[in-house]
Design an enzyme around this catalytic site. Structure first.
Site, short mmCIF file in Angstrom:
data_model
loop_
_atom_site.label_atom_id
_atom_site.label_comp_id
_atom_site.label_asym_id
_atom_site.label_seq_id
_atom_site.Cartn_x
_atom_site.Cartn_y
_atom_site.Cartn_z
CD GLU A 10 -24.04 -15.18 84.31
OE1 GLU A 10 -24.54 -16.01 83.53
OE2 GLU A 10 -23.18 -14.36 83.97
CD GLU A 41 -19.00 -15.45 85.27
OE1 GLU A 41 -19.24 -15.42 84.05
OE2 GLU A 41 -19.58 -16.23 86.05
C1 GAL Z 1 -21.49 -16.65 82.35
C2 GAL Z 1 -21.53 -17.69 83.44
C3 GAL Z 1 -20.27 -18.52 83.48
C4 GAL Z 1 -19.93 -18.97 82.12
C5 GAL Z 1 -19.79 -17.80 81.18
C6 GAL Z 1 -19.48 -18.22 79.77
O1 GAL Z 1 -22.76 -16.26 81.99
O2 GAL Z 1 -21.73 -17.11 84.70
O3 GAL Z 1 -20.49 -19.62 84.33
O4 GAL Z 1 -20.93 -19.81 81.70
O5 GAL Z 1 -20.97 -17.09 81.16
O6 GAL Z 1 -20.55 -18.78 79.11
#
Ligand code: GAL
Ligand code: ZN
Length: 683
Positions: free
Chosen positions: A146, A307
């Site tokens: 990110e 994700e």
């Molecule tokens: C995303 C990130 C993950 C984890 C998730 C929950 O933004 O890529 O590593 O941090 O959020 O906070």
């Protein structure tokens, strides 16, 4: 690339004892997962002290999962430099606009221009690539994590200042050009030499708007360069079948994803519809749709979700628990808008660290529960059919232009309270979403000829060249919508002075903006006129509770016809929205930010005039609250019915369509349920 991984999960074996890995792999296999992403935050585990690379643990995990039929995407760990490195080279920590270094203890505590840090990364990525290039279970790479997340301030350290100067020198060649284009005559800001230029650090008062814009451009380029540093190494060392991607964040704009995607095989996205971090329960279906279509719009192709929310999210506090069905529904939403693969975040809720409450598929106890069961059902249902729609996208007839430049310029100077580029994009998108019309987000450089209707929100920075392209589009029969603050500035962020507003769009739009009123928190009543689109003109329609907000442009019509007028203020009766016949097409101007009702009426006019039909074919009917998204190839079309509500929703589906996933008897879709229908297309 044939994609055999439809569902996967983000896995952090380093958080758990090795004895557990086998159970995890077994459960993942049972769930039907085919891919994991690992290692993107594991620098210290891979290099516990300088130069001592330790990949055995990772290889063990990769191989173990591989034996269970699960492939691996490796993340490069550049978002989390280890403490020993920071201690040895404190200069790699990022520095805020306040001149204060951010400390160790979170993540993204790195300066992306720092050469020492870059050297460490080059070595790490080289080592990783060497070690895993021939591993049969490794299929691809994610660079960093990110980009732009946790980098909101953008590093302003001396190293970044130096890189900024190099970037400026390349752009302006000599300092006189910079002085001219930044308008440094104001407040005695002239520079005699590039060496005097600094990042826009916190000043005693105010800042130079052109400098601020260039700083954002520079940082976007810097991140792309930082990423390329890594992707080039992987391309050089690894077999060409290894793909490279990055997990983007919707409409986040710290780095231009248009630029970044040039070095990637495809883009990925992280989708968390639970809105805990925005202080709301969930983002709306239209916002989810916009986010996903925005991601697809980066390349115009399908993407991965790297994700996907799998349970309750939260850091210090938590958001609402997803309702039964909502986790699969959101995953299908991702697929409906163009995801070819969905990777859930994360495998097991973490017992330690910042994200103890950002839950995974498994709860802290590691014992499968609701999320696991729901995801199992989803995978059993969807995985078999996903091969079919791989590579397909909707064939949208409407485009919304999404430009990083415009967004940046509006961030620098929002012009009035609450004017926000991305809220405006979302507002226009929603009107079309509600009409079940599929939308592409496109860059300013896109070929527009395949669209019947193009919306260009807040075209604030203008150039003659782009204005001409828009003009040609309309001349050839396109319908275009411009909104308030169009044509105000040039690309240097300097106000246009040659023509009255909207500058080089005046002829196309057939208007001048003679006055404007920054409304800030005020609203202004707006009425749509009868006989719109210049056919019978003039007559006022029934009073409806429509209003504009944030801004009001008062239009003087120079050939255009009014569509709506203000009904308040000293400019009551003056045009707020106009249309101009131009060539074979029409050009609209909206001088305020329309309320939802007003927007819906305008969208009705625009789509009707441009002959844009709903993306849902005539035989299909779907009750309000039921989203219908479409993906298609030349031979087939798939309709995704997504029930975002807690009530059963009625549908009518013609018998010739086949239900291929989800549940629907052709009459209703269950609360938080989904149904996918397939249509064979005859040519
Ligand atoms: C995303 C990130 C993950 C984890 C998730 C929950 O933004 O890529 O590593 O941090 O959020 O906070
Ligand atoms: Zn820096």
């Amino acid at each position: 690339m044939k994609n055999n991984f439809k569902f996967g999960v983000d896995y952090y074996p380093e958080h758990w004892p090795e004895e557990r890995w086998e159970i995890d792999a077994f459960l993942m296999e049972e769930l039907g997962l085919k891919v994991v992403r690992m290692a993107e935050f594991s620098w210290h585990k891979m290099e516990p002290s300088e130069g001592s690379y330790q990949f055995d643990w990772l290889e063990k995990a990769v191989n173990l999962l591989g034996k269970h039929g699960i492939s691996t995407v490796l993340g490069t760990p550049s978002a989390a430099p280890p403490a020993w490195m920071v201690r040895k080279h404190p200069e790699i920590l990022p520095e805020g606009p306040d001149g204060i270094k951010r400390g160790f203890g979170g993540r993204h505590h790195d300066c992306q221009s720092n050469e020492i840090y870059r050297d460490y990364i080059k070595k790490m990525v080289t080592q990783m690539a060497q070690r895993f290039k021939n591993n049969p279970y490794v299929v691809g790479w994610q660079i960093d994590n990110e980009f732009g997340n946790s980098h909101y301030d953008l590093c302003m350290c001396d190293s970044c200042a130096k890189s900024f100067r190099v970037w400026l020198k390349k752009k302006y060649e000599n300092v006189d050009n910079l002085n001219r284009d930044w308008g440094t005559c104001f407040w005695s800001q002239e520079y005699n030499d590039f060496s005097e230029v600094e990042p826009p650090r916190k000043t005693a008062c105010g800042a130079n708007s052109s400098q601020l814009l260039d700083w954002k451009r520079f940082h976007s380029d810097l991140i792309c360069e930082f990423s390329a540093l890594q992707s080039n190494i992987i391309r050089e060392i690894c077999p060409k079948e290894h793909f490279i991607t990055h997990n983007c964040m919707g409409f986040s704009d710290v780095v231009s994803y248009y630029d970044l995607s040039k070095q990637l095989d495809f883009v990925s996205h992280d989708l968390y519809p639970g809105g805990y971090w925005r202080g709301i329960d969930t983002i709306t279906p239209a916002e989810i749709g916009a986010e996903l279509d925005g991601i697809r719009g980066i390349t115009g192709k399908p993407y991965w979700i790297m994700e996907q929310q799998s349970s309750i999210t939260g850091w210090e506090t938590m958001g609402r628990a997803p309702k039964p069905g909502q986790i699969p529904l959101w995953a299908v939403d991702s697929i409906a808008h163009g995801a070819d693969t969905v990777v859930f975040f994360r495998w097991r809720s973490c017992s330690v660290g910042t994200e103890q409450y950002w839950h995974g598929i498994l709860p802290h106890s590691g014992i499968p529960s609701r999320a696991y069961e729901e995801i199992k059902g989803l995978i059993e249902d969807m995985a078999p059919v996903m091969e079919e729609f791989e590579g397909s996208v909707p064939k949208s007839k409407v485009a919304i232009v999404r430009s990083y430049e415009q967004g940046w310029a509006m961030e620098v100077q929002p012009n009035a309270a609450k004017v926000d580029y991305y809220s405006q994009l979302n507002a226009y998108y929603k009107a079309l979403f509600d009409k079940k019309i599929s939308v592409d987000f496109v860059p300013e450089t896109a070929d527009l000829s395949r669209y019947k209707l193009v919306i260009v929100p807040l075209w604030y920075l203008s150039s003659d060249e782009t204005a001409k392209r828009y003009e040609d589009y309309v001349k050839n029969g396109g319908h275009i919508v411009f909104t308030m603050r169009a044509g105000v500035k040039d690309e240097r962020n300097i106000c246009n002075t040659e023509d009255p507003l909207p500058g080089n769009l005046s002829e196309l739009l057939g208007i001048n903006v003679v006055e404007y009123d920054p409304l800030n928190a005020n609203k202004i009543k707006v009425e749509i006129l009868n006989g719109t689109c210049g056919k019978s003109g003039g007559e006022e329609a029934k009073a409806v509770e429509n209003f504009g907000s944030k801004w009001a442009d008062v239009l003087s019509l120079k050939g255009a016809e009014p569509i709506a007028v203000y009904k308040d203020e000293w400019y009551s009766g003056e045009a707020a929205v106009s249309v101009n016949d131009f060539g074979k097409g029409k050009a609209y101007y909206v001088g305020t930010e329309p309320s939802e009702g007003l927007m819906a009426e305008l969208a009705e006019i625009w789509t009707r005039e441009a002959s844009v039909n709903t993306s849902v074919s005539c035989g299909i009917k779907a009750e309000k609250g039921l989203e219908v998204a479409v993906r298609e190839t030349d031979k087939k079309r798939w309709y995704f019915f997504l029930n975002h509500t807690g009530e059963t929703k009625a549908v009518t589906v013609p018998p010739e369509l086949d239900l291929i996933a989800g549940a629907c008897d052709g009459i209703e879709v269950m609360p938080y349920g989904y149904a996918v229908f397939e249509e064979e297309l005859s040519d």
